[in-house]
Scaffold this motif. Sequence first.
Motif, PDB file in Angstrom:
ATOM      1  N   THR A  11       0.805  -1.222   0.000  1.00  0.00           N
ATOM      2  CA  THR A  11       0.000   0.000   0.000  1.00  0.00           C
ATOM      3  C   THR A  11       0.841   1.276   0.000  1.00  0.00           C
ATOM      4  O   THR A  11       0.561   2.194  -0.764  1.00  0.00           O
ATOM      5  CB  THR A  11      -0.963  -0.008   1.200  1.00  0.00           C
ATOM      6  OG1 THR A  11      -1.647  -1.264   1.232  1.00  0.00           O
ATOM      7  CG2 THR A  11      -1.977   1.096   1.076  1.00  0.00           C
ATOM      8  N   GLN A  16      -0.617   3.982  -6.623  1.00  0.00           N
ATOM      9  CA  GLN A  16      -1.791   3.834  -7.489  1.00  0.00           C
ATOM     10  C   GLN A  16      -2.895   2.981  -6.867  1.00  0.00           C
ATOM     11  O   GLN A  16      -4.044   3.079  -7.279  1.00  0.00           O
ATOM     12  CB  GLN A  16      -1.395   3.213  -8.840  1.00  0.00           C
ATOM     13  CG  GLN A  16      -0.450   4.055  -9.647  1.00  0.00           C
ATOM     14  CD  GLN A  16       1.026   3.788  -9.337  1.00  0.00           C
ATOM     15  OE1 GLN A  16       1.382   3.348  -8.252  1.00  0.00           O
ATOM     16  NE2 GLN A  16       1.882   4.084 -10.295  1.00  0.00           N
ATOM     17  N   ILE A  17      -2.574   2.173  -5.893  1.00  0.00           N
ATOM     18  CA  ILE A  17      -3.613   1.312  -5.307  1.00  0.00           C
ATOM     19  C   ILE A  17      -4.154   1.840  -3.984  1.00  0.00           C
ATOM     20  O   ILE A  17      -5.042   1.239  -3.391  1.00  0.00           O
ATOM     21  CB  ILE A  17      -3.104  -0.126  -5.109  1.00  0.00           C
ATOM     22  CG1 ILE A  17      -1.961  -0.161  -4.105  1.00  0.00           C
ATOM     23  CG2 ILE A  17      -2.736  -0.766  -6.418  1.00  0.00           C
ATOM     24  CD1 ILE A  17      -1.798  -1.487  -3.459  1.00  0.00           C
ATOM     25  N   ASN A  19      -6.169   4.081  -3.234  1.00  0.00           N
ATOM     26  CA  ASN A  19      -7.599   4.410  -3.225  1.00  0.00           C
ATOM     27  C   ASN A  19      -8.489   3.221  -3.549  1.00  0.00           C
ATOM     28  O   ASN A  19      -9.695   3.376  -3.722  1.00  0.00           O
ATOM     29  CB  ASN A  19      -7.884   5.558  -4.195  1.00  0.00           C
ATOM     30  CG  ASN A  19      -7.272   6.853  -3.706  1.00  0.00           C
ATOM     31  OD1 ASN A  19      -7.214   7.120  -2.512  1.00  0.00           O
ATOM     32  ND2 ASN A  19      -6.779   7.653  -4.631  1.00  0.00           N
ATOM     33  N   GLU A  20      -7.911   2.042  -3.632  1.00  0.00           N
ATOM     34  CA  GLU A  20      -8.701   0.833  -3.897  1.00  0.00           C
ATOM     35  C   GLU A  20      -9.628   0.545  -2.704  1.00  0.00           C
ATOM     36  O   GLU A  20      -9.238   0.727  -1.554  1.00  0.00           O
ATOM     37  CB  GLU A  20      -7.785  -0.375  -4.117  1.00  0.00           C
ATOM     38  CG  GLU A  20      -6.979  -0.339  -5.379  1.00  0.00           C
ATOM     39  CD  GLU A  20      -7.797  -0.652  -6.612  1.00  0.00           C
ATOM     40  OE1 GLU A  20      -8.756  -1.449  -6.520  1.00  0.00           O
ATOM     41  OE2 GLU A  20      -7.478  -0.081  -7.667  1.00  0.00           O
ATOM     42  N   GLU A  21     -10.817   0.099  -3.000  1.00  0.00           N
ATOM     43  CA  GLU A  21     -11.765  -0.249  -1.935  1.00  0.00           C
ATOM     44  C   GLU A  21     -11.256  -1.410  -1.084  1.00  0.00           C
ATOM     45  O   GLU A  21     -11.561  -1.500   0.101  1.00  0.00           O
ATOM     46  CB  GLU A  21     -13.124  -0.582  -2.543  1.00  0.00           C
ATOM     47  CG  GLU A  21     -13.784   0.644  -3.147  1.00  0.00           C
ATOM     48  CD  GLU A  21     -14.964   0.307  -4.041  1.00  0.00           C
ATOM     49  OE1 GLU A  21     -15.238  -0.887  -4.276  1.00  0.00           O
ATOM     50  OE2 GLU A  21     -15.603   1.258  -4.506  1.00  0.00           O
ATOM     51  N   SER A  22     -10.451  -2.272  -1.676  1.00  0.00           N
ATOM     52  CA  SER A  22      -9.910  -3.407  -0.928  1.00  0.00           C
ATOM     53  C   SER A  22      -8.978  -2.945   0.195  1.00  0.00           C
ATOM     54  O   SER A  22      -8.881  -3.612   1.227  1.00  0.00           O
ATOM     55  CB  SER A  22      -9.185  -4.368  -1.870  1.00  0.00           C
ATOM     56  OG  SER A  22      -8.132  -3.708  -2.550  1.00  0.00           O
ATOM     57  N   THR A  75      -6.092  -6.453  -2.804  1.00  0.00           N
ATOM     58  CA  THR A  75      -5.118  -5.357  -2.870  1.00  0.00           C
ATOM     59  C   THR A  75      -3.841  -5.805  -3.573  1.00  0.00           C
ATOM     60  O   THR A  75      -3.312  -5.089  -4.432  1.00  0.00           O
ATOM     61  CB  THR A  75      -4.807  -4.826  -1.460  1.00  0.00           C
ATOM     62  OG1 THR A  75      -6.025  -4.381  -0.858  1.00  0.00           O
ATOM     63  CG2 THR A  75      -3.809  -3.688  -1.504  1.00  0.00           C
ATOM     64  N   ALA A  78      -4.581  -6.067  -7.203  1.00  0.00           N
ATOM     65  CA  ALA A  78      -4.639  -4.740  -7.831  1.00  0.00           C
ATOM     66  C   ALA A  78      -3.251  -4.160  -8.042  1.00  0.00           C
ATOM     67  O   ALA A  78      -3.028  -3.380  -8.968  1.00  0.00           O
ATOM     68  CB  ALA A  78      -5.479  -3.794  -6.969  1.00  0.00           C
TER      69      ALA A  78
END
Length: 143
Positions: A11, A16-17, A19-22, A75, A78
């Motif tokens: 993270t 780029q990840i 803001n992922e919901e995961s 995550t 992603a």
Amino acid sequence: SSRIFMVWFITHSIKQIQNEESVILFLVVWTVTEITRYSFYTFNLLNHLPYFIKWARYNFFIILYPVGVAGELLTIYAALPYVKKTGIFSLRLPNKYNVSFDYYYFLIVIMFSYIPLFPQLYFHMLRQRRKVLHGEVIVEKDN
């Protein structure tokens, strides 16, 4: 160690990840888990453990653990395209160490490692739950 790995090597390192919901999923699960765990430890040390805290410690994981694992795996999944594109944390030949390391494939191995590890840890917690909440004595067989 998986938390350090997820926070720093996934993270934090792959913007780029973030803001992922995961990411929100596993962070919320971790937060609820830690609040429950440390409430249990605190009240237990004070010799005043409310039954609800004990019950929460040994029941919330039934849902939280699989949801947290799903958040972690989603995550990592992603992150794979960004890792492959940038080569982050990878070491290519030739180099002075004469060693090659591909972080992309390392992440895939990590994801597959959840297959044997998750059931072991989950069923261990289920046995602990039975022992603590129902007073069952569990005899483990030697292999």
